[in-house]
Scaffold this motif. Sequence first.
Motif, PDB file in Angstrom:
ATOM      1  N   SER A 247       0.825  -1.221   0.000  1.00 16.83           N
ATOM      2  CA  SER A 247       0.000   0.000   0.000  1.00 16.83           C
ATOM      3  C   SER A 247       0.857   1.269   0.000  1.00 16.83           C
ATOM      4  CB  SER A 247      -0.925   0.023   1.223  1.00 16.83           C
ATOM      5  OG  SER A 247      -0.187   0.343   2.387  1.00 16.83           O
ATOM      6  N   LEU A 248       2.182   1.106   0.130  1.00 14.88           N
ATOM      7  CA  LEU A 248       3.045   2.293   0.218  1.00 14.88           C
ATOM      8  C   LEU A 248       3.167   2.985  -1.134  1.00 14.88           C
ATOM      9  CD1 LEU A 248       5.989   1.004   2.453  1.00 14.88           C
ATOM     10  CD2 LEU A 248       3.961   2.298   3.113  1.00 14.88           C
ATOM     11  N   SER A 249       3.132   4.311  -1.092  1.00 13.96           N
ATOM     12  CA  SER A 249       3.329   5.055  -2.340  1.00 13.96           C
ATOM     13  C   SER A 249       4.833   5.206  -2.581  1.00 13.96           C
ATOM     14  CB  SER A 249       2.675   6.427  -2.233  1.00 13.96           C
ATOM     15  OG  SER A 249       3.275   7.131  -1.170  1.00 13.96           O
ATOM     16  N   GLU A 250       5.190   5.569  -3.803  1.00 14.56           N
ATOM     17  CA  GLU A 250       6.605   5.742  -4.182  1.00 14.56           C
ATOM     18  C   GLU A 250       7.332   6.711  -3.254  1.00 14.56           C
ATOM     19  OE1 GLU A 250       8.799   4.844  -6.959  1.00 14.56           O
ATOM     20  OE2 GLU A 250       7.481   3.097  -6.727  1.00 14.56           O
ATOM     21  N   ASP A 251       6.599   7.785  -2.861  1.00 15.89           N
ATOM     22  CA  ASP A 251       7.275   8.819  -2.069  1.00 15.89           C
ATOM     23  C   ASP A 251       7.021   8.674  -0.562  1.00 15.89           C
ATOM     24  OD1 ASP A 251       4.658   9.392  -2.142  1.00 15.89           O
ATOM     25  OD2 ASP A 251       4.856  11.513  -2.697  1.00 15.89           O
ATOM     26  N   GLN A 252       6.517   7.490  -0.142  1.00 12.25           N
ATOM     27  CA  GLN A 252       6.275   7.246   1.287  1.00 12.25           C
ATOM     28  C   GLN A 252       7.567   7.444   2.088  1.00 12.25           C
ATOM     29  OE1 GLN A 252       3.509   5.999   3.158  1.00 12.25           O
ATOM     30  NE2 GLN A 252       4.808   6.102   4.981  1.00 12.25           N
ATOM     31  N   HIS A 253       7.466   8.170   3.203  1.00 12.65           N
ATOM     32  CA  HIS A 253       8.653   8.367   4.036  1.00 12.65           C
ATOM     33  C   HIS A 253       8.899   7.111   4.869  1.00 12.65           C
ATOM     34  CE1 HIS A 253      11.763  10.182   6.301  1.00 12.65           C
ATOM     35  NE2 HIS A 253      11.077  10.198   7.435  1.00 12.65           N
ATOM     36  N   ILE A 254      10.063   6.512   4.681  1.00 17.48           N
ATOM     37  CA  ILE A 254      10.447   5.326   5.463  1.00 17.48           C
ATOM     38  C   ILE A 254      11.697   5.694   6.252  1.00 17.48           C
ATOM     39  CG2 ILE A 254      11.231   2.922   5.339  1.00 17.48           C
ATOM     40  CD1 ILE A 254       9.702   2.699   2.672  1.00 17.48           C
ATOM     41  N   VAL A 255      11.640   5.487   7.570  1.00 17.59           N
ATOM     42  CA  VAL A 255      12.797   5.833   8.403  1.00 17.59           C
ATOM     43  C   VAL A 255      13.712   4.618   8.485  1.00 17.59           C
ATOM     44  CG1 VAL A 255      13.565   6.656  10.662  1.00 17.59           C
ATOM     45  CG2 VAL A 255      11.327   7.343   9.788  1.00 17.59           C
ATOM     46  N   LEU A 256      14.947   4.795   8.039  1.00 12.56           N
ATOM     47  CA  LEU A 256      15.926   3.701   8.045  1.00 12.56           C
ATOM     48  C   LEU A 256      16.814   3.856   9.271  1.00 12.56           C
ATOM     49  CD1 LEU A 256      17.628   1.468   6.468  1.00 12.56           C
ATOM     50  CD2 LEU A 256      18.859   3.399   5.459  1.00 12.56           C
ATOM     51  N   GLY A 257      17.096   2.759   9.986  1.00  9.42           N
ATOM     52  CA  GLY A 257      17.962   2.878  11.165  1.00  9.42           C
ATOM     53  C   GLY A 257      18.759   1.614  11.436  1.00  9.42           C
ATOM     54  N   GLN A 258      19.673   1.721  12.389  1.00 10.98           N
ATOM     55  CA  GLN A 258      20.472   0.586  12.862  1.00 10.98           C
ATOM     56  C   GLN A 258      20.239   0.461  14.360  1.00 10.98           C
ATOM     57  OE1 GLN A 258      22.566  -1.402  11.070  1.00 10.98           O
ATOM     58  NE2 GLN A 258      21.848  -0.328   9.243  1.00 10.98           N
ATOM     59  N   LEU A 259      20.026  -0.755  14.852  1.00  8.60           N
ATOM     60  CA  LEU A 259      19.834  -0.906  16.298  1.00  8.60           C
ATOM     61  C   LEU A 259      21.161  -0.724  17.028  1.00  8.60           C
ATOM     62  CD1 LEU A 259      17.326  -3.871  16.623  1.00  8.60           C
ATOM     63  CD2 LEU A 259      16.889  -1.413  16.549  1.00  8.60           C
ATOM     64  N   LYS A 260      21.104   0.030  18.126  1.00  5.61           N
ATOM     65  CA  LYS A 260      22.300   0.300  18.929  1.00  5.61           C
ATOM     66  C   LYS A 260      21.963   0.167  20.405  1.00  5.61           C
ATOM     67  CE  LYS A 260      24.083   3.945  15.893  1.00  5.61           C
ATOM     68  NZ  LYS A 260      24.341   5.395  15.876  1.00  5.61           N
TER      69      LYS A 260
END
Length: 373
Positions: A247-260
């Motif tokens: 359901s995500l649109s092309e410009d959907q904001h996705i937050v990318l992270g690394q667990l610390k």
Amino acid sequence: MRVLIVGAGVAGCALYRRLKPLGFTIDIIEKSATLSSEGAAICLPANAMLALDKLGLSKPVLNLAYQVDQIEYALSSGKTLARASLHTAPLNKAPFVALKRDDLMSVLRKDIAEDVQLNTWLEDIKQDNNEVLVTFQSGETKAYDLVVAADGINSSVRQMVQPHSAPLTHKVTNWRFTAKKPVAGIQPTYYVGNESAFMIYPISEDEVYCYGQIMDEDGKFASLASNKAIQEVFSDYASPVTECINSLSEDQHIVLGQLKTVQHTEPLFNRVVLVGDALHGCPPSLQQGAGMSLEDINCLADFLEQHELHDALKQYQQKRADRVTWTVKESNKIIKLAGLGRSPIGRFIRNTIIRLKGPANVVGWRKLLTEMD
Ligand SMILES: Cc1cc2nc3c(=O)[nH]c(=O)nc-3n(C[C@H](O)[C@H](O)[C@H](O)COP(=O)(O)OP(=O)(O)OC[C@H]3O[C@@H](n4cnc5c(N)ncnc54)[C@H](O)[C@@H]3O)c2cc1C
């Protein structure tokens, strides 16, 4: 008393709200140029709501949040491993809710945003038994009685008072986003795969908060475009997951992270005190980041209200140490439990533990809520 709060996130803003009415002279600084918030949405277990209540903010948060009733753990295929109601003691001390991060921050920052000094950070801290002398990036120096590090998991204040205290990375890549609700009435569901996991948590009648993670030793998935990576990693998951992703649109904001994880949960360095993620940043397995941060600042503010500075800080240190250390360890244990999924025998052990004990986060919440006074 002259207080400097470094960082205007959950912990910094909440502490400012508690200390301001006590008549202290407080500066609150924020490194960013604007007051924004990173991270799509946020889940608040009951202890976070109890802490918000103490700040007089549980009602405005509840008005913007969605309350949930149960937690389910399932295999990536959708087969249920365990379920637990959130309406039994000690979990029923307050509601479990989730809401957009921006909404939580708008409540915490209401009426105080203009007091935050943006684009401001520290270059140096020197302290003796009488005061803390800080140097700002502008070159200005100023003396305080107390400096509070509320500058998050990568806290530069912590690294000034405790060298070599950079957080450890788990080599787990994660993505966070909001999506259209895939199934009416869905309750929080945590799907566990072999090397990956995916959470769906409702935040309103129509929307869910999604969190996906994968073991990513060589950073392969972190280097892909987020939209492409999540399509690839979760393609064989049960349909509520794939529906959210599709359901995500092309410009959907996705937050990318690394667990610390913060390595040593030591809260006090003479007149510099650590709160929030600066003290106990760790993986969100128990969703305790905001709850622990709010508990920290309520505890610190209570003691500062009742005692002189030295005693207040000692009492804060004593009261928070065990709870915070346990929470970080338990959160990391759950990440290790997920990691067992890499081998067939590991998966058997992981699934058996979940079936016997129930959802791992609920097990942790029971302990945290039982121990609350
Ligand atoms: C993937 C993920 C999912 C999570 N999900 C949840 C969840 O569902 N529920 C939950 O309770 N918690 C969750 N957390 C944890 C939660 O986000 C944090 O615990 C919480 O934001 C901590 O608040 P804080 O104020 O200590 O730090 P932050 O929110 O990080 O705020 C720190 C502030 O300090 C500022 N700052 C940084 N450096 C400086 C500097 N040198 N000088 C001045 N300012 C500075 C930053 O810009 C920021 O505004 C999650 C964390 C992650 C990584």
